[in-house]
Design a protein around this motif. Sequence first.
Motif, PDB file in Angstrom:
ATOM      1  N   SER A  61     -62.896  -5.136  -1.949  1.00  0.00           N
ATOM      2  CA  SER A  61     -64.215  -4.603  -1.581  1.00  0.00           C
ATOM      3  C   SER A  61     -64.930  -5.569  -0.643  1.00  0.00           C
ATOM      4  O   SER A  61     -64.599  -6.763  -0.577  1.00  0.00           O
ATOM      5  CB  SER A  61     -65.076  -4.409  -2.833  1.00  0.00           C
ATOM      6  OG  SER A  61     -65.409  -5.677  -3.378  1.00  0.00           O
ATOM      7  N   GLY A  62     -65.944  -5.032   0.019  1.00  0.00           N
ATOM      8  CA  GLY A  62     -66.767  -5.867   0.891  1.00  0.00           C
ATOM      9  C   GLY A  62     -67.509  -6.927   0.094  1.00  0.00           C
ATOM     10  O   GLY A  62     -67.661  -8.073   0.539  1.00  0.00           O
ATOM     11  N   THR A  63     -67.965  -6.535  -1.062  1.00  0.00           N
ATOM     12  CA  THR A  63     -68.681  -7.484  -1.914  1.00  0.00           C
ATOM     13  C   THR A  63     -67.792  -8.675  -2.237  1.00  0.00           C
ATOM     14  O   THR A  63     -68.209  -9.832  -2.129  1.00  0.00           O
ATOM     15  CB  THR A  63     -69.132  -6.773  -3.218  1.00  0.00           C
ATOM     16  OG1 THR A  63     -69.981  -5.682  -2.853  1.00  0.00           O
ATOM     17  CG2 THR A  63     -69.860  -7.723  -4.141  1.00  0.00           C
ATOM     18  N   ASN A  66     -67.452 -10.943   0.849  1.00  0.00           N
ATOM     19  CA  ASN A  66     -68.635 -11.791   1.076  1.00  0.00           C
ATOM     20  C   ASN A  66     -68.689 -12.935   0.066  1.00  0.00           C
ATOM     21  O   ASN A  66     -68.944 -14.088   0.410  1.00  0.00           O
ATOM     22  CB  ASN A  66     -69.922 -10.968   0.941  1.00  0.00           C
ATOM     23  CG  ASN A  66     -70.198 -10.089   2.155  1.00  0.00           C
ATOM     24  OD1 ASN A  66     -69.724 -10.365   3.253  1.00  0.00           O
ATOM     25  ND2 ASN A  66     -70.966  -9.033   1.954  1.00  0.00           N
ATOM     26  N   HIS A  87     -77.316  -7.311   2.395  1.00  0.00           N
ATOM     27  CA  HIS A  87     -76.535  -6.793   1.269  1.00  0.00           C
ATOM     28  C   HIS A  87     -76.254  -7.912   0.272  1.00  0.00           C
ATOM     29  O   HIS A  87     -76.345  -7.729  -0.942  1.00  0.00           O
ATOM     30  CB  HIS A  87     -75.217  -6.187   1.770  1.00  0.00           C
ATOM     31  CG  HIS A  87     -74.507  -5.380   0.738  1.00  0.00           C
ATOM     32  ND1 HIS A  87     -73.672  -5.956  -0.190  1.00  0.00           N
ATOM     33  CD2 HIS A  87     -74.541  -4.059   0.447  1.00  0.00           C
ATOM     34  CE1 HIS A  87     -73.199  -5.015  -0.993  1.00  0.00           C
ATOM     35  NE2 HIS A  87     -73.706  -3.852  -0.626  1.00  0.00           N
ATOM     36  N   GLU A  92     -75.566  -7.634  -4.358  1.00  0.00           N
ATOM     37  CA  GLU A  92     -74.315  -8.205  -4.875  1.00  0.00           C
ATOM     38  C   GLU A  92     -74.568  -8.870  -6.222  1.00  0.00           C
ATOM     39  O   GLU A  92     -73.889  -9.822  -6.618  1.00  0.00           O
ATOM     40  CB  GLU A  92     -73.665  -9.109  -3.811  1.00  0.00           C
ATOM     41  CG  GLU A  92     -73.322  -8.251  -2.592  1.00  0.00           C
ATOM     42  CD  GLU A  92     -72.454  -8.858  -1.519  1.00  0.00           C
ATOM     43  OE1 GLU A  92     -71.960  -9.982  -1.686  1.00  0.00           O
ATOM     44  OE2 GLU A  92     -72.265  -8.160  -0.493  1.00  0.00           O
ATOM     45  N   GLU A 140     -75.822 -10.208   8.962  1.00  0.00           N
ATOM     46  CA  GLU A 140     -75.267  -8.872   8.717  1.00  0.00           C
ATOM     47  C   GLU A 140     -75.366  -8.051   9.999  1.00  0.00           C
ATOM     48  O   GLU A 140     -76.446  -7.911  10.565  1.00  0.00           O
ATOM     49  CB  GLU A 140     -76.077  -8.217   7.588  1.00  0.00           C
ATOM     50  CG  GLU A 140     -75.483  -6.943   7.068  1.00  0.00           C
ATOM     51  CD  GLU A 140     -76.252  -6.437   5.843  1.00  0.00           C
ATOM     52  OE1 GLU A 140     -76.480  -7.208   4.881  1.00  0.00           O
ATOM     53  OE2 GLU A 140     -76.642  -5.253   5.859  1.00  0.00           O
ATOM     54  N   ASN A 144     -77.463  -2.910   7.455  1.00  0.00           N
ATOM     55  CA  ASN A 144     -77.648  -1.690   6.667  1.00  0.00           C
ATOM     56  C   ASN A 144     -79.117  -1.414   6.363  1.00  0.00           C
ATOM     57  O   ASN A 144     -79.670  -0.389   6.770  1.00  0.00           O
ATOM     58  CB  ASN A 144     -76.821  -1.834   5.367  1.00  0.00           C
ATOM     59  CG  ASN A 144     -76.969  -0.651   4.421  1.00  0.00           C
ATOM     60  OD1 ASN A 144     -77.537   0.379   4.770  1.00  0.00           O
ATOM     61  ND2 ASN A 144     -76.461  -0.800   3.218  1.00  0.00           N
ATOM     62  N   ASP A 173     -71.356 -10.805   7.626  1.00  0.00           N
ATOM     63  CA  ASP A 173     -71.086  -9.580   6.879  1.00  0.00           C
ATOM     64  C   ASP A 173     -71.052  -8.474   7.926  1.00  0.00           C
ATOM     65  O   ASP A 173     -72.090  -7.929   8.319  1.00  0.00           O
ATOM     66  CB  ASP A 173     -72.181  -9.341   5.827  1.00  0.00           C
ATOM     67  CG  ASP A 173     -72.024  -8.001   5.126  1.00  0.00           C
ATOM     68  OD1 ASP A 173     -71.235  -7.165   5.604  1.00  0.00           O
ATOM     69  OD2 ASP A 173     -72.709  -7.784   4.094  1.00  0.00           O
ATOM     70  N   ALA A 175     -69.626  -5.508   7.644  1.00  0.00           N
ATOM     71  CA  ALA A 175     -69.138  -4.288   6.985  1.00  0.00           C
ATOM     72  C   ALA A 175     -68.936  -3.176   8.017  1.00  0.00           C
ATOM     73  O   ALA A 175     -67.952  -2.448   7.976  1.00  0.00           O
ATOM     74  CB  ALA A 175     -70.132  -3.854   5.905  1.00  0.00           C
ATOM     75  N   ARG A 176     -69.903  -3.071   8.967  1.00  0.00           N
ATOM     76  CA  ARG A 176     -69.828  -2.014   9.994  1.00  0.00           C
ATOM     77  C   ARG A 176     -69.769  -2.622  11.400  1.00  0.00           C
ATOM     78  O   ARG A 176     -70.382  -2.122  12.332  1.00  0.00           O
ATOM     79  CB  ARG A 176     -71.031  -1.079   9.850  1.00  0.00           C
ATOM     80  CG  ARG A 176     -71.088  -0.358   8.517  1.00  0.00           C
ATOM     81  CD  ARG A 176     -72.274   0.584   8.390  1.00  0.00           C
ATOM     82  NE  ARG A 176     -72.265   1.254   7.096  1.00  0.00           N
ATOM     83  CZ  ARG A 176     -72.732   0.720   5.965  1.00  0.00           C
ATOM     84  NH1 ARG A 176     -73.261  -0.499   5.969  1.00  0.00           N
ATOM     85  NH2 ARG A 176     -72.661   1.401   4.826  1.00  0.00           N
ATOM     86  N   MET A 199     -66.359 -10.606   7.311  1.00  0.00           N
ATOM     87  CA  MET A 199     -65.873  -9.573   6.399  1.00  0.00           C
ATOM     88  C   MET A 199     -66.155  -8.243   7.081  1.00  0.00           C
ATOM     89  O   MET A 199     -67.240  -8.035   7.616  1.00  0.00           O
ATOM     90  CB  MET A 199     -66.628  -9.654   5.051  1.00  0.00           C
ATOM     91  CG  MET A 199     -66.167  -8.634   4.022  1.00  0.00           C
ATOM     92  SD  MET A 199     -66.700  -6.922   4.295  1.00  0.00           S
ATOM     93  CE  MET A 199     -68.446  -7.030   3.963  1.00  0.00           C
ATOM     94  N   CYS A 201     -65.444  -3.795   6.484  1.00  0.00           N
ATOM     95  CA  CYS A 201     -64.993  -2.792   5.499  1.00  0.00           C
ATOM     96  C   CYS A 201     -64.096  -1.750   6.157  1.00  0.00           C
ATOM     97  O   CYS A 201     -64.381  -1.260   7.246  1.00  0.00           O
ATOM     98  CB  CYS A 201     -66.188  -2.091   4.882  1.00  0.00           C
ATOM     99  SG  CYS A 201     -67.178  -3.187   3.861  1.00  0.00           S
ATOM    100  N   LYS A 204     -65.520   2.369   4.794  1.00  0.00           N
ATOM    101  CA  LYS A 204     -66.779   3.044   5.167  1.00  0.00           C
ATOM    102  C   LYS A 204     -66.466   3.980   6.331  1.00  0.00           C
ATOM    103  O   LYS A 204     -65.653   4.879   6.163  1.00  0.00           O
ATOM    104  CB  LYS A 204     -67.844   1.992   5.477  1.00  0.00           C
ATOM    105  CG  LYS A 204     -68.160   1.151   4.248  1.00  0.00           C
ATOM    106  CD  LYS A 204     -69.424   0.342   4.377  1.00  0.00           C
ATOM    107  CE  LYS A 204     -69.873  -0.157   3.014  1.00  0.00           C
ATOM    108  NZ  LYS A 204     -69.006  -1.161   2.395  1.00  0.00           N
ATOM    109  N   SER A 212     -61.407  -4.030   2.110  1.00  0.00           N
ATOM    110  CA  SER A 212     -62.104  -4.738   3.182  1.00  0.00           C
ATOM    111  C   SER A 212     -61.215  -5.887   3.619  1.00  0.00           C
ATOM    112  O   SER A 212     -60.260  -6.247   2.926  1.00  0.00           O
ATOM    113  CB  SER A 212     -63.432  -5.300   2.666  1.00  0.00           C
ATOM    114  OG  SER A 212     -64.322  -4.253   2.359  1.00  0.00           O
TER     115      SER A 212
HETATM  116  C1  LIG Z   1     -73.688  -4.414   4.855  1.00  0.00           C
HETATM  117  C2  LIG Z   1     -72.811  -4.280   3.656  1.00  0.00           C
HETATM  118  N1  LIG Z   1     -72.127  -5.352   3.231  1.00  0.00           N
HETATM  119  C3  LIG Z   1     -71.320  -5.292   2.175  1.00  0.00           C
HETATM  120  C4  LIG Z   1     -71.136  -4.114   1.487  1.00  0.00           C
HETATM  121  C5  LIG Z   1     -70.240  -4.107   0.279  1.00  0.00           C
HETATM  122  O1  LIG Z   1     -69.120  -3.325   0.397  1.00  0.00           O
HETATM  123  P1  LIG Z   1     -68.375  -2.761  -0.929  1.00  0.00           P
HETATM  124  O2  LIG Z   1     -69.156  -1.546  -1.339  1.00  0.00           O
HETATM  125  O3  LIG Z   1     -67.000  -2.455  -0.447  1.00  0.00           O
HETATM  126  O4  LIG Z   1     -68.407  -3.828  -1.945  1.00  0.00           O
HETATM  127  C6  LIG Z   1     -71.828  -2.963   1.885  1.00  0.00           C
HETATM  128  C7  LIG Z   1     -71.671  -1.707   1.136  1.00  0.00           C
HETATM  129  O5  LIG Z   1     -72.389  -0.755   1.298  1.00  0.00           O
HETATM  130  C8  LIG Z   1     -72.696  -3.055   3.000  1.00  0.00           C
HETATM  131  O6  LIG Z   1     -73.400  -1.998   3.424  1.00  0.00           O
END
Ligand SMILES: Cc1ncc(COP(=O)(O)O)c(C=O)c1O
Length: 349
Positions: A61-63, A66, A87, A92, A140, A144, A173, A175-176, A199, A201, A204, A212
């Motif tokens: 996972s992204g979490t 990170n 995030h 987290e 980030e 988000n 981070d 993720a996107r 990191m 993902c 998503k 991730s």
């Molecule tokens: C910016 C950001 N970082 C990290 C994560 C964590 O990803 P995961 O849901 O795979 O743990 C998210 C999840 O929504 C996110 O939006």
Amino acid sequence: MTRQVSDFRSDTVTRPTPKMRRAMAEAVVGDDVLGDDPTVNRLEAKAAAILGMEAALFVPSGTMGNEIAINVFTSPGDEIILDNRSHIYLYEAAGPALISGVQVRPIDTNDGVIPLDTIRASIRDSSDVHCPTTRLFCIENTHNMHGGRVLPIDYLRGLRELSLERRIPIHLDGARIFNASAATGISPAQYASLADSVMFCLSKGLGAPIGSMLVGTSDFIDKARRVRKVLGGGMRQVGVIAAPAIIALDEMTQRLHIDNENAKKLALGIAGLPGVMLDPETVDTNIVFVRFEPPAPLTEDIFRELEKRGVLCIPLGPNVIRFVTHFDVNESDVERLIGAMRETLSGPT
Ligand SMILES: Cc1ncc(COP(=O)(O)O)c(C=O)c1O
């Protein structure tokens, strides 16, 4: 299958494509903890190459990605600087404190861009007996909780200079990060070159079912692999989920501009409706935050009205709703949302 709902809750709701499902069934696998799952090894090599970094690690996972990065770069009692809507800080579950024993220094911003002067003034070191040592900057991109904003490249260059000058690494981070690239034309490798670890993902907007990537130097990834094991993230015949992730990287990265464009259409379609506070110019990527003020009803009521009309979204408090575009919503879903919103906000005619 007819689509029952238009689901704008998150890009995490995307389901694997038929091609991904076939790849899962046919994946060549091995024991990845022993390093011999060829599909995972291929995915990790590909991710490292795309990001222009030495090595990569597949994480559940992204979490976890990170939290591993924070753990590798810090020791208990250190401090990390981040934005207070990141995030890592918000979602987290106090992982930095729980897993790495570090203190977070969250800084309030309008858009995820912490002014460099503020960062400079926030850096601390233990030569003063009262202070922890700042060991990491976390950023980030896209952001988000600031509505999918892209961090400006000049800002990132400035932060990189500061990081090198003060010898404080940067964890991105991302993720996107591919949505950011689709919006700006700046490659993921260019973004990665301004950080020490990234990191991103797969599950998503890229549509893979799970996972991730964490990327960085070989030394960083060696350490990260150990922390992943400690956290229970060492998986075995995990090629079955690495296989769709490879398709995500090869193919799905190429279509993210469509999601960004749909988000812009959505924003243009609802800006100007009664009670909507939204400047479509602020919509950089696939996330749209809409603020409401009277005469608009509370977001819980708007949410229910949209749901009745087959549109799903996530209310974030009494006057903000988040809509996210992704490959399981298309232009007609956007039209449906705009129509439902118009009916909800225009009231009885
Ligand atoms: C910016 C950001 N970082 C990290 C994560 C964590 O990803 P995961 O849901 O795979 O743990 C998210 C999840 O929504 C996110 O939006």
